[in-house]
Scaffold this motif. Structure first.
Motif, PDB file in Angstrom:
ATOM      1  N   SER A 188       0.829  -1.206   0.000  1.00 44.30           N
ATOM      2  CA  SER A 188       0.000   0.000   0.000  1.00 44.30           C
ATOM      3  C   SER A 188       0.860   1.251   0.000  1.00 44.30           C
ATOM      4  O   SER A 188       0.593   2.210  -0.736  1.00 44.30           O
ATOM      5  CB  SER A 188      -0.928  -0.005   1.212  1.00 44.30           C
ATOM      6  OG  SER A 188      -1.793  -1.121   1.175  1.00 44.30           O
ATOM      7  N   ILE A 189       1.892   1.233   0.850  1.00 43.82           N
ATOM      8  CA  ILE A 189       2.770   2.410   0.921  1.00 43.82           C
ATOM      9  C   ILE A 189       3.443   2.653  -0.426  1.00 43.82           C
ATOM     10  O   ILE A 189       3.440   3.779  -0.956  1.00 43.82           O
ATOM     11  CB  ILE A 189       3.830   2.213   2.021  1.00 43.82           C
ATOM     12  CG1 ILE A 189       3.150   2.185   3.401  1.00 43.82           C
ATOM     13  CG2 ILE A 189       4.880   3.321   1.963  1.00 43.82           C
ATOM     14  CD1 ILE A 189       4.089   1.833   4.533  1.00 43.82           C
ATOM     15  N   ILE A 190       4.014   1.559  -0.993  1.00 44.66           N
ATOM     16  CA  ILE A 190       4.690   1.702  -2.281  1.00 44.66           C
ATOM     17  C   ILE A 190       3.701   2.109  -3.374  1.00 44.66           C
ATOM     18  O   ILE A 190       3.965   3.015  -4.181  1.00 44.66           O
ATOM     19  CB  ILE A 190       5.404   0.388  -2.658  1.00 44.66           C
ATOM     20  CG1 ILE A 190       6.520   0.095  -1.660  1.00 44.66           C
ATOM     21  CG2 ILE A 190       5.962   0.474  -4.074  1.00 44.66           C
ATOM     22  CD1 ILE A 190       7.170  -1.259  -1.857  1.00 44.66           C
ATOM     23  N   GLY A 191       2.549   1.421  -3.392  1.00 40.50           N
ATOM     24  CA  GLY A 191       1.551   1.730  -4.419  1.00 40.50           C
ATOM     25  C   GLY A 191       1.044   3.155  -4.313  1.00 40.50           C
ATOM     26  O   GLY A 191       0.893   3.856  -5.318  1.00 40.50           O
ATOM     27  N   ILE A 192       0.780   3.588  -3.083  1.00 42.44           N
ATOM     28  CA  ILE A 192       0.280   4.953  -2.901  1.00 42.44           C
ATOM     29  C   ILE A 192       1.336   5.975  -3.286  1.00 42.44           C
ATOM     30  O   ILE A 192       1.043   6.979  -3.950  1.00 42.44           O
ATOM     31  CB  ILE A 192      -0.184   5.152  -1.448  1.00 42.44           C
ATOM     32  CG1 ILE A 192      -1.446   4.319  -1.187  1.00 42.44           C
ATOM     33  CG2 ILE A 192      -0.454   6.619  -1.156  1.00 42.44           C
ATOM     34  CD1 ILE A 192      -1.890   4.311   0.260  1.00 42.44           C
ATOM     35  N   LEU A 193       2.593   5.711  -2.879  1.00 41.12           N
ATOM     36  CA  LEU A 193       3.663   6.642  -3.255  1.00 41.12           C
ATOM     37  C   LEU A 193       3.844   6.701  -4.768  1.00 41.12           C
ATOM     38  O   LEU A 193       3.961   7.794  -5.350  1.00 41.12           O
ATOM     39  CB  LEU A 193       4.971   6.223  -2.574  1.00 41.12           C
ATOM     40  CG  LEU A 193       5.031   6.405  -1.055  1.00 41.12           C
ATOM     41  CD1 LEU A 193       6.358   5.885  -0.514  1.00 41.12           C
ATOM     42  CD2 LEU A 193       4.844   7.871  -0.675  1.00 41.12           C
ATOM     43  N   VAL A 194       3.861   5.509  -5.388  1.00 38.98           N
ATOM     44  CA  VAL A 194       3.997   5.475  -6.849  1.00 38.98           C
ATOM     45  C   VAL A 194       2.794   6.154  -7.509  1.00 38.98           C
ATOM     46  O   VAL A 194       2.938   6.926  -8.470  1.00 38.98           O
ATOM     47  CB  VAL A 194       4.140   4.020  -7.333  1.00 38.98           C
ATOM     48  CG1 VAL A 194       4.076   3.955  -8.856  1.00 38.98           C
ATOM     49  CG2 VAL A 194       5.453   3.426  -6.855  1.00 38.98           C
ATOM     50  N   GLY A 195       1.599   5.857  -6.987  1.00 37.47           N
ATOM     51  CA  GLY A 195       0.407   6.483  -7.545  1.00 37.47           C
ATOM     52  C   GLY A 195       0.414   7.991  -7.397  1.00 37.47           C
ATOM     53  O   GLY A 195       0.064   8.727  -8.328  1.00 37.47           O
ATOM     54  N   LEU A 196       0.837   8.451  -6.207  1.00 39.48           N
ATOM     55  CA  LEU A 196       0.913   9.897  -6.001  1.00 39.48           C
ATOM     56  C   LEU A 196       1.942  10.535  -6.928  1.00 39.48           C
ATOM     57  O   LEU A 196       1.693  11.601  -7.516  1.00 39.48           O
ATOM     58  CB  LEU A 196       1.257  10.195  -4.536  1.00 39.48           C
ATOM     59  CG  LEU A 196       0.152   9.912  -3.511  1.00 39.48           C
ATOM     60  CD1 LEU A 196       0.664  10.153  -2.105  1.00 39.48           C
ATOM     61  CD2 LEU A 196      -1.065  10.786  -3.776  1.00 39.48           C
ATOM     62  N   ALA A 197       3.110   9.867  -7.033  1.00 36.81           N
ATOM     63  CA  ALA A 197       4.138  10.404  -7.939  1.00 36.81           C
ATOM     64  C   ALA A 197       3.634  10.435  -9.374  1.00 36.81           C
ATOM     65  O   ALA A 197       3.813  11.431 -10.091  1.00 36.81           O
ATOM     66  CB  ALA A 197       5.411   9.561  -7.832  1.00 36.81           C
ATOM     67  N   THR A 198       2.986   9.332  -9.779  1.00 35.97           N
ATOM     68  CA  THR A 198       2.428   9.290 -11.134  1.00 35.97           C
ATOM     69  C   THR A 198       1.354  10.346 -11.319  1.00 35.97           C
ATOM     70  O   THR A 198       1.290  11.033 -12.350  1.00 35.97           O
ATOM     71  CB  THR A 198       1.840   7.897 -11.408  1.00 35.97           C
ATOM     72  OG1 THR A 198       2.853   6.906 -11.203  1.00 35.97           O
ATOM     73  CG2 THR A 198       1.327   7.800 -12.824  1.00 35.97           C
ATOM     74  N   SER A 199       0.496  10.480 -10.295  1.00 37.78           N
ATOM     75  CA  SER A 199      -0.567  11.485 -10.373  1.00 37.78           C
ATOM     76  C   SER A 199       0.012  12.888 -10.490  1.00 37.78           C
ATOM     77  O   SER A 199      -0.438  13.695 -11.303  1.00 37.78           O
ATOM     78  CB  SER A 199      -1.468  11.380  -9.141  1.00 37.78           C
ATOM     79  OG  SER A 199      -2.447  12.394  -9.158  1.00 37.78           O
ATOM     80  N   VAL A 200       1.047  13.156  -9.677  1.00 36.11           N
ATOM     81  CA  VAL A 200       1.672  14.483  -9.734  1.00 36.11           C
ATOM     82  C   VAL A 200       2.319  14.707 -11.096  1.00 36.11           C
ATOM     83  O   VAL A 200       2.171  15.780 -11.710  1.00 36.11           O
ATOM     84  CB  VAL A 200       2.710  14.637  -8.602  1.00 36.11           C
ATOM     85  CG1 VAL A 200       3.515  15.913  -8.791  1.00 36.11           C
ATOM     86  CG2 VAL A 200       2.014  14.652  -7.248  1.00 36.11           C
ATOM     87  N   ALA A 201       3.037  13.671 -11.583  1.00 35.87           N
ATOM     88  CA  ALA A 201       3.713  13.811 -12.880  1.00 35.87           C
ATOM     89  C   ALA A 201       2.703  14.032 -14.004  1.00 35.87           C
ATOM     90  O   ALA A 201       2.858  14.939 -14.834  1.00 35.87           O
ATOM     91  CB  ALA A 201       4.551  12.564 -13.154  1.00 35.87           C
ATOM     92  N   ILE A 202       1.665  13.198 -14.006  1.00 35.40           N
ATOM     93  CA  ILE A 202       0.646  13.353 -15.048  1.00 35.40           C
ATOM     94  C   ILE A 202      -0.080  14.685 -14.905  1.00 35.40           C
ATOM     95  O   ILE A 202      -0.359  15.381 -15.891  1.00 35.40           O
ATOM     96  CB  ILE A 202      -0.349  12.182 -14.990  1.00 35.40           C
ATOM     97  CG1 ILE A 202       0.366  10.879 -15.357  1.00 35.40           C
ATOM     98  CG2 ILE A 202      -1.530  12.421 -15.921  1.00 35.40           C
ATOM     99  CD1 ILE A 202      -0.508   9.646 -15.231  1.00 35.40           C
ATOM    100  N   GLY A 203      -0.385  15.069 -13.642  1.00 33.39           N
ATOM    101  CA  GLY A 203      -1.044  16.349 -13.420  1.00 33.39           C
ATOM    102  C   GLY A 203      -0.206  17.516 -13.905  1.00 33.39           C
ATOM    103  O   GLY A 203      -0.711  18.452 -14.550  1.00 33.39           O
ATOM    104  N   VAL A 204       1.109  17.460 -13.591  1.00 38.61           N
ATOM    105  CA  VAL A 204       2.005  18.534 -14.049  1.00 38.61           C
ATOM    106  C   VAL A 204       2.080  18.551 -15.569  1.00 38.61           C
ATOM    107  O   VAL A 204       2.036  19.619 -16.197  1.00 38.61           O
ATOM    108  CB  VAL A 204       3.406  18.350 -13.429  1.00 38.61           C
ATOM    109  CG1 VAL A 204       4.402  19.307 -14.074  1.00 38.61           C
ATOM    110  CG2 VAL A 204       3.351  18.589 -11.927  1.00 38.61           C
ATOM    111  N   ALA A 205       2.191  17.343 -16.170  1.00 40.50           N
ATOM    112  CA  ALA A 205       2.272  17.272 -17.633  1.00 40.50           C
ATOM    113  C   ALA A 205       0.999  17.817 -18.277  1.00 40.50           C
ATOM    114  O   ALA A 205       1.046  18.597 -19.233  1.00 40.50           O
ATOM    115  CB  ALA A 205       2.515  15.824 -18.070  1.00 40.50           C
TER     116      ALA A 205
END
Length: 345
Positions: A188-205
């Motif tokens: 969960s921790i890894i998935g949430i961190l990866v998801g948040l990072a992906t969400s931030v990256a996609i959101g920024v893009a």
């Protein structure tokens, strides 16, 4: 995406962020559900199984001690008291074995271990009953003790080993569930961190893409507006010049209209005078007609007088004078009519 409107780009951006958030939420929910399931296994199965087996094992050891006490006693009342305690312990063991453990050990492996434990228990109870039967005869304490040592102790050890096996199984289930919980938490921790990072990256893009494309559109719109403003200014100047010319033309037209109005007033006055003159001409014409008729009548009378030769010289002179007067009047009337006709033209 180049042809997308600003609203469509914003909608796609927010939809992407919402989709990523939903995926993270579903992932977190599944992890939490796994943790809850494994926690239920620990809380409602493993721990109660360990507690029940530990209680059975403790009661079994106490039961064995009471058997030896019973074997060593020669007092009948004391033996009855010991057997009463042994029945209470046996009742607790029966409750755990027949009611509690079957509800906790629901897996095939757990049920198989429980069956083996039940067999060990049945053998233990059989041997314990036989030892107690010999022990009740106070003269055979040695025999009872020998049976307890050679038969009851091995049966007890087998029973305790079966309980230990159940405890070991429950601890293994507990450890497995704990590892599953730990794995779920780490995942969960890894998935949430990866998801948040992906969400931030996609959101920024997406934000960068929307801002860049929007700036291009706004720049184009601003350029178009600037060109349009220049054209509007030029058109405004032309319109102002045209309006000024129209104003000057309107002033000239107003002056012309004023002159025309003045001329119309003069024409109205002249027409009124002509109307009056025509009325006067009509009156004069009527008078001329009457005078002419009178002159004709006078001539006719003069002609009759001459023809009759009865007129005197005085009468003849008066008649000629009357004719002259009528002729002068007719000449004046004709002159007046000519003047009126000239003015009318």
């Amino acid at each position: 995406m180049k042809n997308w409107t600003i609203g469509k780009r914003i909608i796609v951006g927010f939809a992407s962020v919402i989709l990523i958030t939903a995926i993270l939420g579903i992932f977190a929910y599944t992890r939490v559900a796994t943790i809850r399931q494994q926690s239920d296994i620990i809380e409602n199965q493993s721990i109660p199984t360990i507690q029940a087996c530990t209680t059975i094992r403790g009661n079994l050891k106490t039961y064995l001690q009471l058997v030896y006490t019973h074997v060593g006693s020669s007092d009948k009342q004391d033996m009855e008291n010991i057997e009463s305690k042994m029945k209470a312990l046996s009742a607790d063991i029966t409750q755990a074995m027949d009611s509690d453990l079957p509800k906790l050990l629901i897996t095939p492996e757990g049920k198989a271990l429980l069956d083996k434990t039940a067999e060990s228990r049945a053998n233990f109870r059989k041997v314990a009953t036989a030892v107690l039967e010999v022990s009740r005869n106070a003269t055979e304490n040695a025999k009872a003790y020998q049976m307890a040592r050679t038969e009851l102790d091995p049966a007890t050890d087998a029973y305790i080993d079966a309980q230990n096996t159940l405890i070991k199984y429950a601890k293994a289930q507990q450890e497995k569930a704990s590892k599953a919980i730990e794995s779920a938490i780490n995942g969960s921790i890894i998935g949430i961190l990866v998801g948040l990072a992906t969400s931030v990256a996609i959101g920024v893009a997406i934000a960068w893409g929307i801002i860049t494309s929007t700036n291009k559109v706004l720049t184009h719109v601003a350029t178009s507006l600037g060109a349009g403003s220049t054209q509007i200014v030029g058109a405004t100047e032309q319109l102002s010049s045209t309006s000024q010319k129209l104003a000057e033309g309107a002033s000239e037209q107003a002056a012309s209209i004023e002159e025309t109005s003045s001329s119309m007033e003069e024409m109205t006055s002249i027409v009124q005078q002509n109307t009056n003159s025509v009325q006067d001409s009509k009156t004069l014409t009527t008078d001329t007609r009457n005078t002419t008729l009178q002159s004709v009548e006078s001539v006719r009378e003069l002609k009759q007088s001459v023809d009759q030769a009865h007129l005197s010289s005085k009468q003849l002179t008066e008649a000629v004078q009357a004719i002259k007067t009528s002729s002068d009047s007719i000449a004046k009337i004709i002159k007046t009519i000519d003047e009126i006709a000239f003015q009318t033209n």
